[in-house]
Design a protein around this motif. Structure first.
Motif, PDB file in Angstrom:
ATOM      1  N   LEU A 209      59.462  32.593  40.356  1.00 35.49           N
ATOM      2  CA  LEU A 209      60.781  32.903  40.920  1.00 35.49           C
ATOM      3  C   LEU A 209      61.630  33.672  39.906  1.00 35.49           C
ATOM      4  N   SER A 211      62.248  32.629  36.803  1.00 37.54           N
ATOM      5  CA  SER A 211      62.768  31.702  35.767  1.00 37.54           C
ATOM      6  C   SER A 211      64.208  32.015  35.362  1.00 37.54           C
ATOM      7  N   LYS A 261      59.372  25.972  39.683  1.00 36.24           N
ATOM      8  CA  LYS A 261      60.095  24.814  39.142  1.00 36.24           C
ATOM      9  C   LYS A 261      61.346  24.572  39.970  1.00 36.24           C
ATOM     10  N   SER A 262      61.586  23.320  40.338  1.00 37.29           N
ATOM     11  CA  SER A 262      62.895  22.946  40.847  1.00 37.29           C
ATOM     12  C   SER A 262      63.128  21.472  40.550  1.00 37.29           C
ATOM     13  N   ARG A 267      65.676  22.409  47.378  1.00 33.92           N
ATOM     14  CA  ARG A 267      64.806  23.527  46.990  1.00 33.92           C
ATOM     15  C   ARG A 267      63.352  23.085  46.806  1.00 33.92           C
ATOM     16  N   GLU A 270      62.100  23.188  50.272  1.00 31.19           N
ATOM     17  CA  GLU A 270      62.034  24.591  50.722  1.00 31.19           C
ATOM     18  C   GLU A 270      60.798  25.282  50.119  1.00 31.19           C
ATOM     19  N   ASN A 271      60.595  25.075  48.838  1.00 28.27           N
ATOM     20  CA  ASN A 271      59.468  25.724  48.167  1.00 28.27           C
ATOM     21  C   ASN A 271      58.135  25.211  48.726  1.00 28.27           C
TER      22      ASN A 271
HETATM   23  P1  A2P Z   1      66.615  24.436  40.373  1.00 29.29           P
HETATM   24  O1  A2P Z   1      65.700  23.679  39.474  1.00 29.29           O
HETATM   25  O2  A2P Z   1      68.049  24.037  40.214  1.00 29.29           O
HETATM   26  O3  A2P Z   1      66.168  24.419  41.807  1.00 29.29           O
HETATM   27  P2  A2P Z   1      60.697  29.544  37.986  1.00 29.29           P
HETATM   28  O4  A2P Z   1      59.890  28.634  38.836  1.00 29.29           O
HETATM   29  O5  A2P Z   1      60.331  30.989  38.168  1.00 29.29           O
HETATM   30  O6  A2P Z   1      60.702  29.136  36.529  1.00 29.29           O
HETATM   31  O7  A2P Z   1      62.222  29.459  38.464  1.00 29.29           O
HETATM   32  C1  A2P Z   1      62.967  28.279  38.337  1.00 29.29           C
HETATM   33  C2  A2P Z   1      64.408  28.579  38.666  1.00 29.29           C
HETATM   34  O8  A2P Z   1      64.520  28.885  40.063  1.00 29.29           O
HETATM   35  C3  A2P Z   1      65.305  27.386  38.433  1.00 29.29           C
HETATM   36  O9  A2P Z   1      66.564  27.862  38.020  1.00 29.29           O
HETATM   37  C4  A2P Z   1      65.395  26.727  39.798  1.00 29.29           C
HETATM   38  O10 A2P Z   1      66.598  25.984  39.907  1.00 29.29           O
HETATM   39  C5  A2P Z   1      65.412  27.934  40.691  1.00 29.29           C
HETATM   40  N1  A2P Z   1      64.881  27.693  42.037  1.00 29.29           N
HETATM   41  C6  A2P Z   1      63.833  26.897  42.386  1.00 29.29           C
HETATM   42  N2  A2P Z   1      63.612  26.947  43.696  1.00 29.29           N
HETATM   43  C7  A2P Z   1      64.531  27.783  44.217  1.00 29.29           C
HETATM   44  C8  A2P Z   1      64.819  28.244  45.523  1.00 29.29           C
HETATM   45  N3  A2P Z   1      64.114  27.834  46.566  1.00 29.29           N
HETATM   46  N4  A2P Z   1      65.869  29.089  45.675  1.00 29.29           N
HETATM   47  C9  A2P Z   1      66.619  29.492  44.622  1.00 29.29           C
HETATM   48  N5  A2P Z   1      66.378  29.107  43.355  1.00 29.29           N
HETATM   49  C10 A2P Z   1      65.343  28.256  43.146  1.00 29.29           C
END
Ligand code: A2P
Length: 325
Positions: A209, A211, A261-262, A267, A270-271
């Motif tokens: 996503l 990061s 990551k969430s 979220r 949703e993911n």
């Molecule tokens: P959060 O943990 O508050 O949901 P990556 O996986 O690329 O490292 O990205 C992680 C980032 O994306 C975190 O800031 C996370 O925040 C955020 N994130 C995770 N899922 C979503 C989503 N469905 N929509 C928007 N942001 C998301």
């Protein structure tokens, strides 16, 4: 849930929960919620500093009958300061103790970079040890010992170039089965996909996503925000899903594991539902055009003045990939 099949037919759920940047204090609840939602693949690492709390979440989930050990796939990673052959097994044992597990499903060499024993992050170039002095083959021999002792069912690497993978494949007794690297529409790495398919090495997409919660020192002021890309956003709007779901499903449709990551329950759910999104060939082609060969995770921390590593020797054939936009 789609799976990635390993050589011995073990099955890794293609979508996992990323835990980099998940803080102690929030990760326990996130893991428990993720298990309730249906996540069965957890991507961890010693350096994330949260394995103790993840271990507590697993233990409580086992105790309360939510899952049993073999329902879940757990990956962790060896930190750079334990690359000597005889340091690998103790590092894995510490991770197992923290995670409250008897074995891992997959253990990865986190970076093809060695640090002096006791150094967690380099302060100066002299904190790094060259690959000439501590060859990856030695580290790999330690990884093979972990497999031989039944402490990890599979072993692999992370952040490896094709050149370094090829070197390892040539000399390894047990071939690496996974390379976990940064992959998303801005960094599609087609040559790596082709190479790994040919060599029967699986790929996991990290930072799928973008990061956005990376610490400020790992960000560039000019970087583009993946989740805010207008093409991805328009596509999501048209399909009635979210931008994150498009990014996750894109990774799945390329047959790479993906570990968004969430720590937010909405979220997380949703993911997880991204598996239900369908991307048609025109949409996949449109995403192909977004490749900017641009990394968010540059590894600049490994290449301070006086380091044994440079961007060229760190990334090898892909060092020309733009760093940080
Ligand atoms: P959060 O943990 O508050 O949901 P990556 O996986 O690329 O490292 O990205 C992680 C980032 O994306 C975190 O800031 C996370 O925040 C955020 N994130 C995770 N899922 C979503 C989503 N469905 N929509 C928007 N942001 C998301």
């Amino acid at each position: 849930m789609e799976i990635l099949k390993f050589k011995n037919n073990d099955e890794m759920p293609i979508l996992g929960l990323g835990t980099w940047k998940s803080k102690p204090g929030e990760i326990y609840t996130a893991v428990r919620q993720a298990i309730q939602i249906g996540y069965r693949h957890f991507d961890c690492a010693a350096i994330y500093g949260n394995e103790l709390e993840i271990g507590k979440a697993f233990t409580d989930a086992f105790k309360q009958g939510d899952i049993i050990r073999k329902d879940i796939w757990v990956t962790s990673k060896l930190w750079n300061n334990a690359h000597a052959r005889d340091q690998v097994l103790p590092a894995l044992k510490k991770t197992l103790t923290d995670l409250c597990l008897e074995y891992l499903d997959l253990y990865l060499v986190h970076w093809p970079v060695a640090l002096k024993t006791g150094v967690v992050y380099p302060g100066t170039g002299s904190d790094l040890v060259s690959l000439a002095d501590l060859p990856l083959a030695d580290t790999w021999a330690g990884m093979e010992a972990c497999f031989d002792q039944g402490l990890s069912n599979h072993i692999g690497v992370s952040n490896f170039s094709i050149k370094k993978l090829a070197g390892l494949v040539e000399t390894a007794k047990i071939k690496p089965e996974m390379n976990q690297i940064e992959l998303h529409p801005f960094l599609q790495q087609p040559e790596m996909l082709t190479y790994c398919r040919k060599k029967n090495i699986l790929l996991t997409a990290y930072s799928p996503l973008g990061s956005g919660d990376r610490p400020a020192h790992l960000k560039s002021e000019t970087e583009q925000i993946l989740l805010e890309n207008p093409n991805i956003q328009q596509m999501a709007q048209k399909k009635g899903c979210s931008a994150a779901q498009i990014l996750i499903k894109w990774a799945i449709d390329r047959h790479t594991a993906v570990i968004p990551k969430s720590v937010n329950p909405i979220r997380l759910a949703e993911n997880f539902k991204a598996t239900q999104v369908e991307l048609n060939p025109d949409e996949m082609t449109a995403i192909l055009a977004l490749d900017m060969a641009t990394r968010y995770v540059r590894g600049a921390i490994w290449t301070p003045p006086g380091s044994a590593y440079t961007p060229e020797t760190l990334w090898d054939e892909s060092y020309r990939i733009v760093n940080g936009f």
